[in-house]
Design an enzyme around this catalytic site. Sequence first.
Site, short mmCIF file in Angstrom:
data_model
loop_
_atom_site.label_atom_id
_atom_site.label_comp_id
_atom_site.label_asym_id
_atom_site.label_seq_id
_atom_site.Cartn_x
_atom_site.Cartn_y
_atom_site.Cartn_z
N ASN A 207 11.32 -7.94 22.35
CA ASN A 207 10.41 -6.81 22.47
C ASN A 207 9.46 -6.95 23.66
O ASN A 207 8.51 -6.19 23.80
CB ASN A 207 9.60 -6.63 21.18
N HIS A 209 7.18 -9.15 24.31
CA HIS A 209 5.86 -9.73 24.11
C HIS A 209 6.02 -11.13 23.51
O HIS A 209 7.10 -11.50 23.07
CB HIS A 209 4.94 -8.83 23.26
N CYS A 244 0.49 -10.06 23.53
CA CYS A 244 0.30 -10.87 24.72
C CYS A 244 1.55 -10.78 25.58
O CYS A 244 2.67 -10.96 25.09
CB CYS A 244 0.03 -12.32 24.31
#
Length: 328
Positions: A207, A209, A244
């Site tokens: 995804n 991240h 993040c």
Amino acid sequence: MQTPAYQIRQNIPTKKQLVDYHRQGLIIEEGVGYRQTVVIRSYEVGSDKTATLESIRNLLQETALNHVWVSGLLNNGFGATHEMMKNDLIRVVSRMQVQVDRYPIWGEIMEIGTWVGAPGKNGMRRDWLIRSQATGHVFACATSTWVMMNQKTRRLSKMPEEVMAEISPWFIEKQAIQEDVPEKISKLDSKAKYVNSNLKRIDLNMNQHVNNVKYVRWMLETIPDLFLESHKLSSIILEYRRECGGSNIVQSLCESDEDGILNSGLKQNNDMSPLNRFSLASEIMEGNGLLGSLDNVPLRYTHLLQTRGETKNEEIVRVKDHMEEKAI
């Protein structure tokens, strides 16, 4: 229309399978839960031949994904269902709690059971139990809350009715960990000790991240190796604040909840160049016998992971953990 090669290689089921022979898994709990048999591999254990917390978290995640796989709901996203993909949605964890009674050893055969439930209108709950196949003893249990995020805007989203209709038949009303009032985790200030970590491409998942399991490794880097050799992490609570990305610098802060125990053995060196786990450990060991002063005393730590920016830092996850002395 020709089927893409990756879909042929994955062979994702389009309807529920009661038995997953390749992953040693099967559907349980009246057709909606899932249980998988795993063997603890050599690369999943540490120097003491017991599975690491990071390995346990990876096993929990893999079992959850395999549950969606055999349910027939998996699309080609990272755990995303068909209706989620239609709405450009992915799932992200907002809170997770893990309790460990005993860490499995290398070569031990474990059974991991998992199921889902509804914590609210816009999310879902997933729980796990890890048992010994030989004795049935529960080694660890975990619970988590997941919410929807728009894959394009990267903003949290309400769960559409069609997504809820798709997954709600799989809900089970039971909990592996009972939380009457979820514990709140306070934010650490700039006086806490820290470690800086540069993200790598390998830290990103499908995804795009950082996988939530990676945060545990960064968190443990603020605790000295010698202390971890004599103590074990028995419980951990993680509150996820934001995702993040791969271009961020992550700062891991740590502070002991014991009044003065950790701080009295530390010098305030936050103005120095970025610490690594070895220099931090040496700073702690200069504090006149930190380990000797903590014999038979369980410790609780508060952690904060944040991205380091030019003008301000952004919180990623707050963590509360509980350490106990290892049995001899």
